[in-house]
Design an enzyme around this catalytic site. Structure first.
Site, short mmCIF file in Angstrom:
data_model
loop_
_atom_site.label_atom_id
_atom_site.label_comp_id
_atom_site.label_asym_id
_atom_site.label_seq_id
_atom_site.Cartn_x
_atom_site.Cartn_y
_atom_site.Cartn_z
N THR A 83 0.94 -1.41 0.14
CA THR A 83 0.42 -0.37 0.19
C THR A 83 1.12 1.56 0.17
O THR A 83 2.01 1.07 0.81
CB THR A 83 -1.06 0.14 0.96
N CYS A 197 -1.51 5.05 -5.53
CA CYS A 197 -2.73 4.48 -4.61
C CYS A 197 -2.22 2.89 -5.20
O CYS A 197 -2.88 2.95 -6.38
CB CYS A 197 -4.54 4.31 -3.77
#
Length: 230
Positions: A83, A197
């Protein structure tokens, strides 16, 4: 072959992409029935998301450190935090481990520098776009000029990530908005746009735009393959 450590689940939708890309990368390099050696710990994202929006980053770090230690105990030789946003607490995780952490912003910056790109747009969660842990690393460590969308557009990008992509929802209206924002960053001088992202690559791909896109999931996974096989 080294064992790849994955700290995933943030969200699991994008962690699937990591698992696939790393195994495909190893197969491409070694052929035959080869696949990657992977140790993975996947967290429950709901409590982490709640702590993020409460600003309790120490609380998120505690959860991820526990997961990272489990990955290390399982025999991983290095760790990927799957992430972008949670690289905010990467220093705390690194401090708790004996194995190295391959930072997603470093892997992305290396690609940008290899391509001679100096000015880059950044999409991601509001935390990633607005706070300094990510874009500051790109500018201070690598000398990159980082552009982010306007505040209203940042709100759109953030909402789509949490309300749609993390739930596996792909909406055509949201894709159109993302592509508009990508083009706007290009018009402002971005030579490429970072999909900062790990879920965004589910929504927009290079075939959708003439603007150069950098999918951080693919870049991070490729760096893991290189590190595992070198």
């Amino acid at each position: 072959m080294k064992t790849v450590g994955l700290l995933g689940g943030m969200s699991w939708e994008s962690t699937v992409g990591y698992y696939r890309a790393i195994n495909e990368g190893v197969k491409a390099q070694l052929g035959g029935l080869h696949s990657a050696k992977i140790a993975m710990y996947s967290v429950d994202f709901a409590p982490i998301e709640k702590l993020q929006h409460q600003g309790d980053w120490d609380g998120t770090a505690d959860i991820l450190i526990d997961g990272a230690l489990s990955v290390q105990s399982a025999g991983a030789d290095f760790l990927l935090i799957c992430t972008n946003t949670m690289h905010k607490v990467a220093p705390s995780i690194e401090e708790a481990l004996e194995i190295p952490v391959l930072h997603i912003a470093d892997a992305t910056a290396e690609v940008l520098l290899d391509q001679g790109i100096k000015t880059v747009g950044l999409l991601g969660t509001g935390f990633t776009m607005e706070q300094d842990f990510y874009k500051g690393r790109l500018s201070e460590k690598y000398g990159l000029n980082v552009l982010i969308p306007s505040q209203p557009d940042r709100a759109i990008v953030h909402r789509v990530i949490y309300d749609e992509l993390c739930l596996g929802k792909i909406e055509s209206d949201s894709k159109a908005e993302y592509l508009r924002i990508v083009q706007q960053l290009s018009d402002e001088g971005a030579e490429a746009v970072i999909l900062g992202c790990t879920e965004i690559g589910m929504l927009v791909q290079q075939a959708d735009t003439a603007v150069r896109l950098l999918d951080t999931t693919a870049i991070h996974a490729q760096k893991a393959v290189e590190f595992a096989l070198k």
